[in-house]
Design a protein around this motif. Structure first.
Motif, mmCIF file in Angstrom:
data_model
loop_
_atom_site.group_PDB
_atom_site.id
_atom_site.type_symbol
_atom_site.label_atom_id
_atom_site.label_comp_id
_atom_site.label_asym_id
_atom_site.label_seq_id
_atom_site.Cartn_x
_atom_site.Cartn_y
_atom_site.Cartn_z
ATOM 1 N N CYS A 20 0.817 -1.221 0.000
ATOM 2 C CA CYS A 20 0.000 0.000 0.000
ATOM 3 C C CYS A 20 0.846 1.265 0.000
ATOM 4 O O CYS A 20 0.407 2.319 -0.460
ATOM 5 C CB CYS A 20 -0.928 0.021 1.212
ATOM 6 S SG CYS A 20 -2.353 -1.069 1.053
ATOM 7 N N CYS A 59 -0.983 3.297 -2.955
ATOM 8 C CA CYS A 59 -1.857 4.440 -2.692
ATOM 9 C C CYS A 59 -1.438 5.693 -3.466
ATOM 10 O O CYS A 59 -2.253 6.275 -4.184
ATOM 11 C CB CYS A 59 -1.925 4.710 -1.189
ATOM 12 S SG CYS A 59 -3.046 6.056 -0.757
ATOM 13 N N MET A 93 -5.421 6.418 1.895
ATOM 14 C CA MET A 93 -4.622 5.297 2.407
ATOM 15 C C MET A 93 -5.463 4.323 3.237
ATOM 16 O O MET A 93 -5.290 3.101 3.128
ATOM 17 C CB MET A 93 -3.460 5.825 3.243
ATOM 18 C CG MET A 93 -2.591 4.741 3.864
ATOM 19 S SD MET A 93 -1.770 3.676 2.638
ATOM 20 C CE MET A 93 -0.384 4.719 2.167
ATOM 21 N N THR A 118 -7.491 2.274 0.969
ATOM 22 C CA THR A 118 -6.587 1.392 0.221
ATOM 23 C C THR A 118 -6.221 0.182 1.070
ATOM 24 O O THR A 118 -6.226 -0.960 0.590
ATOM 25 C CB THR A 118 -5.306 2.145 -0.196
ATOM 26 O OG1 THR A 118 -5.652 3.267 -1.012
ATOM 27 C CG2 THR A 118 -4.382 1.237 -1.002
#
Length: 253
Positions: A53, A57, A104, A107
């Motif tokens: 991530c 992101c 985030m 995500t």
């Protein structure tokens, strides 16, 4: 025609690193967990999804902003962003670290369970199909297993992806429509109903099958080639994805 590839720079920059992280972390996580069980396959995949991530992101934020650039205009006189990297630099200068990590939380909510399902489905399909190295249809089976794994992953997390995309697109043009995840969900449901969470799912699944079929088959065949001559199945105790023998320690790479 170039409009169809708007925002392609960001995925091309990030996907190499994302796939390296995902398959590397998943393989190492399976070795640490020790036993090859469905739960461990899910946990290893979830851990891989969580770590990637960090790249995923910002990459998807840049892609979203690039794709929305010039939307609603017949002809844009001046482009705000030159390319994906310039997009991230400008966002950073204006909003800081928090800006380039917009979305985030959503995500993480998508990638953790999404990659867990991804590798669990891959392991289940390869076991069911029996992807043996001597099988003349092995490549076709790997392609099918990879494609179905991608579809399973997207179906399980697509509603979260809709919210993530809306939050990352929010603020384009200088106007923020949503105050957070909860507000985005409430406004979307109120204006468009529950079908909003399946909007675009068909095209996503049409993309997911060939992309993930190619990814899993390529990684598997590459590892087989690199380990040629060694006494190991497609999935061994280190990083291989296709469980050929119940006694081995598969790790989906």
């Amino acid at each position: 025609m170039t409009g169809l590839y708007k925002g392609i720079g960001s995925p091309m920059m990030g996907l190499t690193f994302i796939n390296a992280i995902v398959f590397g972390v998943q393989g190492n996580a399976m070795r640490k967990l020790g036993r090859d069980t469905p739960l461990n396959q899910f946990l290893a995949g979830a851990s891989a999804g969580t770590i990637q991530c960090v790249i995923c992101c910002p990459m998807e934020l840049a892609k979203t902003r690039m794709q929305l650039q010039g939307t609603g205009e017949k002809k844009s006189k001046r482009k705000l962003y030159k390319n994906s990297l310039d997009c991230l630099v400008r966002i950073y200068k204006k909003e800081g670290i928090r800006g380039i990590n917009r979305g985030m939380v959503t995500t993480l909510m998508r990638e953790m369970p999404g990659f867990g399902v991804y590798f669990l489905a891959w392991d289940s399909w390869t076991r069911y199909l029996g992807c043996e190295p001597e099988d003349p249809y092995m490549i076709l089976k790997l392609l099918f297993a990879g494609g179905m794994s991608g579809i399973a992953s997207w179906i399980s997390t697509y509603p979260v992806d809709v919210i993530k995309s809306r939050l990352q697109a929010d603020g384009v043009g200088g106007v923020n429509q949503y105050s957070g995840i909860k507000d985005c969900v409430q406004q979307s449901l109120k204006k468009e109903g529950w079908r909003v969470f399946t909007r675009g799912l068909t095209s996503t699944l049409l993309r997911a099958f060939p992309v993930n079929a190619t990814t899993f088959a390529t990684v598997t065949l590459f590892l087989m080639y690199m380990r040629e001559g060694q006494e190991c199945s497609i999935v061994d105790s280190e990083q291989q994805p296709v469980p050929l023998q119940p006694q081995t320690q598969p790790t989906s790479m």
